[in-house]
Design an enzyme around this catalytic site. Structure first.
Site, PDB file in Angstrom:
ATOM      1  N   ASN A 104       0.801  -1.226   0.000  1.00  0.00           N
ATOM      2  CA  ASN A 104       0.000   0.000   0.000  1.00  0.00           C
ATOM      3  C   ASN A 104       0.838   1.282   0.000  1.00  0.00           C
ATOM      4  O   ASN A 104       0.288   2.372   0.132  1.00  0.00           O
ATOM      5  CB  ASN A 104      -0.949  -0.003   1.199  1.00  0.00           C
ATOM      6  CG  ASN A 104      -1.742  -1.289   1.269  1.00  0.00           C
ATOM      7  OD1 ASN A 104      -1.532  -2.087   2.174  1.00  0.00           O
ATOM      8  ND2 ASN A 104      -2.608  -1.523   0.306  1.00  0.00           N
ATOM      9  N   VAL A 111       1.132   6.926  -0.493  1.00  0.00           N
ATOM     10  CA  VAL A 111       0.409   6.048   0.429  1.00  0.00           C
ATOM     11  C   VAL A 111      -1.015   5.827  -0.067  1.00  0.00           C
ATOM     12  O   VAL A 111      -1.713   6.772  -0.413  1.00  0.00           O
ATOM     13  CB  VAL A 111       0.362   6.677   1.842  1.00  0.00           C
ATOM     14  CG1 VAL A 111      -0.394   5.789   2.809  1.00  0.00           C
ATOM     15  CG2 VAL A 111       1.767   6.964   2.353  1.00  0.00           C
ATOM     16  N   CYS A 112      -1.423   4.566  -0.103  1.00  0.00           N
ATOM     17  CA  CYS A 112      -2.793   4.218  -0.479  1.00  0.00           C
ATOM     18  C   CYS A 112      -3.583   3.967   0.804  1.00  0.00           C
ATOM     19  O   CYS A 112      -3.519   2.892   1.388  1.00  0.00           O
ATOM     20  CB  CYS A 112      -2.811   2.972  -1.368  1.00  0.00           C
ATOM     21  SG  CYS A 112      -4.466   2.551  -1.927  1.00  0.00           S
ATOM     22  N   LEU A 113      -4.262   5.005   1.246  1.00  0.00           N
ATOM     23  CA  LEU A 113      -5.104   4.928   2.430  1.00  0.00           C
ATOM     24  C   LEU A 113      -6.384   5.671   2.077  1.00  0.00           C
ATOM     25  O   LEU A 113      -6.355   6.869   1.784  1.00  0.00           O
ATOM     26  CB  LEU A 113      -4.392   5.572   3.630  1.00  0.00           C
ATOM     27  CG  LEU A 113      -5.050   5.447   4.992  1.00  0.00           C
ATOM     28  CD1 LEU A 113      -5.197   3.986   5.414  1.00  0.00           C
ATOM     29  CD2 LEU A 113      -4.243   6.214   6.028  1.00  0.00           C
TER      30      LEU A 113
END
Length: 183
Positions: A104, A111-113
Site C-alpha cells: 500500500n 500512500v494508499c489509504l
C-alpha cells in the site's frame, strides 16, 4: 465595506507598532483546527511526532511509526504531513520518506489509504490518519495496492512476502529495488 476592513486593519497595525510589538499573524481556519487536532493527539506507543521546522510551522510535520507487531515489527518509518490552509476540508498530503516494501506504499512514498483520498471527510483528523497508517503496517492490504508486485507476493506467498520485508528492512535488494536499512 471592504475599505472599512482595510482601515480597521491599518489602525490595528498602527496601534501594535506604537506598542513596540510586531503585528500578529492571523491564523487560518486550517491552522486553528490543526492546532486543536495536535493538542488532542492520542498516539499509540509505537508512534511519535516531530516538527522539523519548529513550532512556528505546524502545517508541516513528521510522524515516525515503529510497528510493535506484524511483518514490519522493529522497523522505523517516517511520514511527512503537509497540511493545507483549507484543512479539514482537504485531506493532508502524506508521503512515506522511508523506502519500504509494502503493497500500500509505492517506492516513491505515495500512500494508499482511503481516508486520504475518496473517503476523506472534515470530521476526520490527524489522529485518525495516524491510526490508519499504523493499521497499514499491522494489516497490509493486497486488494488495493500501489505496489502491485508486493501485493501479488503477499496474496500468493505470505512467507516469501515476510522474507522480502525482512530483507528490505535490513537493507538490501528485493528484486531490482534497493532498500536502506530501517531497523
Amino acid at each position: 465595506m471592504i475599505k472599512l476592513f482595510k482601515v480597521k486593519e491599518k489602525q490595528r497595525e498602527a496601534a501594535e507598532s506604537a506598542n513596540g510589538r510586531a503585528p500578529v499573524k492571523k491564523q487560518s481556519a486550517g491552522e486553528l483546527r490543526l492546532h486543536k487536532d495536535i493538542s488532542e493527539l492520542n498516539l499509540p506507543k509505537s508512534t511519535s511526532i516531530n516538527f522539523p521546522n519548529g513550532k512556528d510551522d505546524l502545517m508541516n510535520f513528521e510522524v515516525i511509526i515503529q510497528p510493535d507487531e506484524g511483518y514490519y515489527l522493529g522497523g522505523r518509518f517516517t511520514f511527512t504531513f503537509s497540511v493545507s490552509p483549507t484543512y479539514p476540508h482537504e485531506a493532508p498530503k502524506v508521503k512515506c520518506k522511508t523506502k519500504v516494501y509494502h503493497p500500500n506504499i509505492d517506492l516513491e512514498g505515495n500512500v494508499c489509504l482511503n481516508i486520504l483520498r475518496e473517503d476523506w471527510k472534515p470530521v476526520l483528523n490527524i489522529n485518525t490518519i495516524i491510526y490508519g497508517l499504523n493499521h497499514l503496517f499491522t494489516h497490509p492490504n493486497h486488494e488495493d495496492p500501489l505496489n502491485h508486485d508486493a501485493a501479488a507476493v503477499l496474496r500468493d506467498n505470505p512467507r516469501t512476502f515476510e522474507a522480502n520485508v525482512r530483507r528490505a528492512m535490513a537493507g538490501g535488494y528485493v528484486g531490482s529495488s534497493y532498500f536502506s536499512r530501517c531497523i
